[in-house]
Design a protein around this motif. Structure first.
Motif, PDB file in Angstrom:
ATOM      1  N   PRO A  49       0.837  -1.208   0.000  1.00  0.00           N
ATOM      2  CA  PRO A  49       0.000   0.000   0.000  1.00  0.00           C
ATOM      3  C   PRO A  49       0.869   1.255   0.000  1.00  0.00           C
ATOM      4  N   SER A  50       0.497   2.230  -0.791  1.00  0.00           N
ATOM      5  CA  SER A  50       1.223   3.495  -0.848  1.00  0.00           C
ATOM      6  C   SER A  50       0.815   4.353   0.339  1.00  0.00           C
ATOM      7  N   PRO A  51       1.769   5.068   0.930  1.00  0.00           N
ATOM      8  CA  PRO A  51       1.393   5.975   2.018  1.00  0.00           C
ATOM      9  C   PRO A  51       0.475   7.084   1.499  1.00  0.00           C
ATOM     10  N   ARG A  52      -0.476   7.469   2.315  1.00  0.00           N
ATOM     11  CA  ARG A  52      -1.416   8.550   1.973  1.00  0.00           C
ATOM     12  C   ARG A  52      -2.095   8.319   0.622  1.00  0.00           C
ATOM     13  N   SER A  53      -2.513   7.096   0.376  1.00  0.00           N
ATOM     14  CA  SER A  53      -3.048   6.782  -0.945  1.00  0.00           C
ATOM     15  C   SER A  53      -4.523   6.432  -0.932  1.00  0.00           C
ATOM     16  N   THR A  54      -5.203   6.709   0.144  1.00  0.00           N
ATOM     17  CA  THR A  54      -6.614   6.367   0.239  1.00  0.00           C
ATOM     18  C   THR A  54      -7.462   7.576  -0.140  1.00  0.00           C
ATOM     19  N   ASN A  55      -8.432   7.359  -1.025  1.00  0.00           N
ATOM     20  CA  ASN A  55      -9.366   8.410  -1.421  1.00  0.00           C
ATOM     21  C   ASN A  55     -10.782   7.882  -1.307  1.00  0.00           C
ATOM     22  N   HIS A  56     -11.717   8.781  -1.015  1.00  0.00           N
ATOM     23  CA  HIS A  56     -13.119   8.397  -0.864  1.00  0.00           C
ATOM     24  C   HIS A  56     -13.952   9.094  -1.927  1.00  0.00           C
ATOM     25  N   TYR A  57     -14.849   8.324  -2.548  1.00  0.00           N
ATOM     26  CA  TYR A  57     -15.768   8.838  -3.571  1.00  0.00           C
ATOM     27  C   TYR A  57     -17.162   8.320  -3.214  1.00  0.00           C
ATOM     28  N   GLY A  58     -17.797   8.917  -2.235  1.00  0.00           N
ATOM     29  CA  GLY A  58     -19.074   8.398  -1.756  1.00  0.00           C
ATOM     30  C   GLY A  58     -18.835   7.051  -1.091  1.00  0.00           C
ATOM     31  N   ASP A  59     -19.514   6.021  -1.571  1.00  0.00           N
ATOM     32  CA  ASP A  59     -19.360   4.673  -1.018  1.00  0.00           C
ATOM     33  C   ASP A  59     -18.114   3.964  -1.534  1.00  0.00           C
ATOM     34  N   VAL A  60     -17.458   4.535  -2.526  1.00  0.00           N
ATOM     35  CA  VAL A  60     -16.286   3.902  -3.133  1.00  0.00           C
ATOM     36  C   VAL A  60     -15.017   4.460  -2.498  1.00  0.00           C
TER      37      VAL A  60
END
Length: 187
Positions: A49-60
């Motif tokens: 997993p890349s650091p700081r690589s989480t993004n949110h798009y509603g439920d996704v």
């Protein structure tokens, strides 16, 4: 290597992991429907997993995975809907080579891949469609063959989807694939 040059580097074909795509089911060791922790374990040793690589798009939610032993940006982006893997976008420069019946799909000149993919879909009875960005794809297989810049070169960046996301996957405005996949610059 300067910061900007590391983003242009294309991994040699021989150095890419070799994965097989099972349409609507899996991309290499990543099976559609698995949780993020299971996906992380499935690619351990090659990707992390890349650091700081989480993004949110509603439920996704999207998570980027980087090469374990190489500098640069993500090798792939995994999208999860309700906590389950539903989409994998493979980076043209650093991602694993993914094949379908021996047809290489990652890091290719888009026009050459498009010609080979037209032949494949025609031969196997799949309807090829083009999205608003002129990306070829097919809903019956669950794939859109995007293009990604690598400096002055453009290479193929396939986006694979699970059965639940296959309907209208080529048609960007009606696709369940987050808009960021079509609008963000992918390094």
């Amino acid at each position: 290597m300067t910061f900007w040059n590391q983003w242009r580097v294309v991994v040699d074909e021989a150095d890419r992991a070799q994965w097989v795509w099972e349409p609507l089911k899996s991309v290499g060791p990543l099976r559609f429907g698995m949780a993020h922790d299971d996906a992380t374990q499935a690619v351990a040793g090659y990707l992390e997993p890349s650091p700081r690589s989480t993004n949110h798009y509603g439920d996704v939610v999207s998570h980027e995975f980087a090469l374990t032993h190489a500098p640069g940006g993500p090798a792939l982006t995994a999208y999860y809907d309700a906590g389950r893997l539903t989409c994998v976008a493979v980076n043209a420069r650093r991602g694993p080579q993914v094949t379908l019946d021996g047809l290489r799909l990652v890091g290719r000149v888009p026009s050459e891949l498009e010609a080979a993919f037209i032949e494949y879909t025609t031969t196997h009875g799949h309807e090829l469609r083009y999205g608003p960005h002129a990306d070829p794809g097919t809903e019956t297989l669950g794939v859109v063959l995007r293009a990604q810049r690598a400096g002055d070169v453009v290479l193929s960046r396939p986006v694979f989807v699970a059965h639940d996301w296959a309907d209208r996957c080529v048609h960007v405005p009606e696709s369940r694939i987050p808009d960021s996949e079509w609008t963000d610059r992918h390094y």
